[in-house]
Design an enzyme around this catalytic site. Structure first.
Site, PDB file in Angstrom:
ATOM      1  N   SER A   1       0.798  -1.220   0.000  1.00 48.83           N
ATOM      2  CA  SER A   1       0.000   0.000   0.000  1.00 48.83           C
ATOM      3  C   SER A   1       0.834   1.275   0.000  1.00 48.83           C
ATOM      4  CB  SER A   1      -0.933   0.008   1.218  1.00 48.83           C
ATOM      5  OG  SER A   1      -0.202  -0.208   2.415  1.00 48.83           O
TER       6      SER A   1
ATOM      7  N   HIS B 105      -0.665   5.948   6.439  1.00 48.20           N
ATOM      8  CA  HIS B 105      -0.174   5.736   5.078  1.00 48.20           C
ATOM      9  C   HIS B 105       0.239   7.072   4.469  1.00 48.20           C
ATOM     10  CE1 HIS B 105      -1.787   1.727   5.489  1.00 48.20           C
ATOM     11  NE2 HIS B 105      -1.301   1.413   4.306  1.00 48.20           N
TER      12      HIS B 105
END
Length: 287
Positions: free
Chosen positions: A41, A267
């Site tokens: 990711s 993230h």
């Protein structure tokens, strides 16, 4: 230097000589670099909108991920198989039905490979982040409840399991792309070295160094695996320091759970992806 970069340089030199000796017109441009992007990711930029056109929905692949930034800046021909939640095992086995192993995107013609991998292996990082956030919430940010409960177990798993799996994955990449320059990116810092920010991420102040140490151990494993397999390690430890979740928008590279601008916390945001692209390009001497 990647094989095709050498070819491009040779073609440029030949073209220059031709122009000097004749007036036959401009030389034909060299083929673009064949660039393959693998990884999880952090490579896919999961949570950063917009989604990459035509990408599998379950991979949460962004059109603004660092592979797309690199391809746009270099004119490279990109094959992007990055996928959220990928582990090292997904390089050589299907992560989801209908999605091929990531190394199937590689060949002897591949010139450049970038990847970020290892953070999802054994569920260590997400489990540690959730465990420490919950523990911190129930202690009101006091003490080091996560460290007290888990000790060295997370880091032991990274050293004992993740590291050899990283080596195996990178060897598989090399076997499929024997002529490529391979860049393995570390993970930008999620939390600061000390202090923390309980209003953005509910990790107790005493557990902030504990989480930072876990990430340092993971990045060390990634770097050692890259060295063992002849890949280039893109060290983001220094570059990302001061750009963690506790920083304000426009400074932070990683989004916090509370007040996030991405749909997925912990993230990289679009700024983080651009900075990761710049670091990889510098390490590979791509402009």
């Amino acid at each position: 230097m990647p094989r095709r970069l050498i070819a491009i340089a040779a073609a440029a030199a030949t073209a220059a000589g031709t122009v000097a000796l004749s007036s036959a017109g401009p030389a034909q441009g060299a083929d673009p670099i064949d660039y393959a992007a693998l990884g999880d990711s952090y490579s896919a930029a999961s949570g950063v909108m917009p989604t990459a056109p035509g990408s599998p929905a379950q991979c949460l692949r962004s059109a603004l991920n660092y592979p797309n930034v690199i391809a746009e800046r270099t004119g490279a021909r990109l094959t992007d198989v990055t996928c959220g939640a990928a582990q090292t095992k997904d390089f050589t086995a299907a992560q989801y039905p209908g999605i091929r192993p990531q190394v199937d995107a590689l060949s002897a013609d591949t010139d450049v490979v970038t990847l970020t991998i290892g953070g999802n292996d054994s569920g260590i990082f997400i489990r540690a982040a959730l465990t420490c956030s919950i523990a911190g919430f129930f202690t009101g940010g006091m003490g080091s409840p996560c460290k007290d409960q888990n000790g060295s177990s997370f880091e032991d798993t990274v050293r004992d399991k993740t590291y050899p799996d990283l080596v195996d994955a990178l060897r598989a990449v090399r076997a499929k792309a024997p002529n490529a320059e391979i860049a393995v990116l570390g993970y930008p810092w999620i939390v600061p070295a000390t202090g923390g920010c309980f209003d953005k991420i509910t990790i107790a102040a005493g557990d902030i160094p504990y989480m930072r140490s876990l990430q340092a151990t993971l990045n060390d494993a990634v770097g050692r695996a890259a060295a063992e397999t002849g890949a280039t390690y893109v060290d983001l430890n220094g570059l990302s320091d001061g750009h963690d979740v506790c920083q304000p928008p426009g400074v932070r590279w990683i989004e916090p759970p509370i007040g996030a601008q991405n749909s997925i916390f912990a993230h990289p945001n679009a700024l983080g992806e651009r900075e990761m692209a710049a670091a990889a390009m510098a390490a590979l001497d791509l402009g």
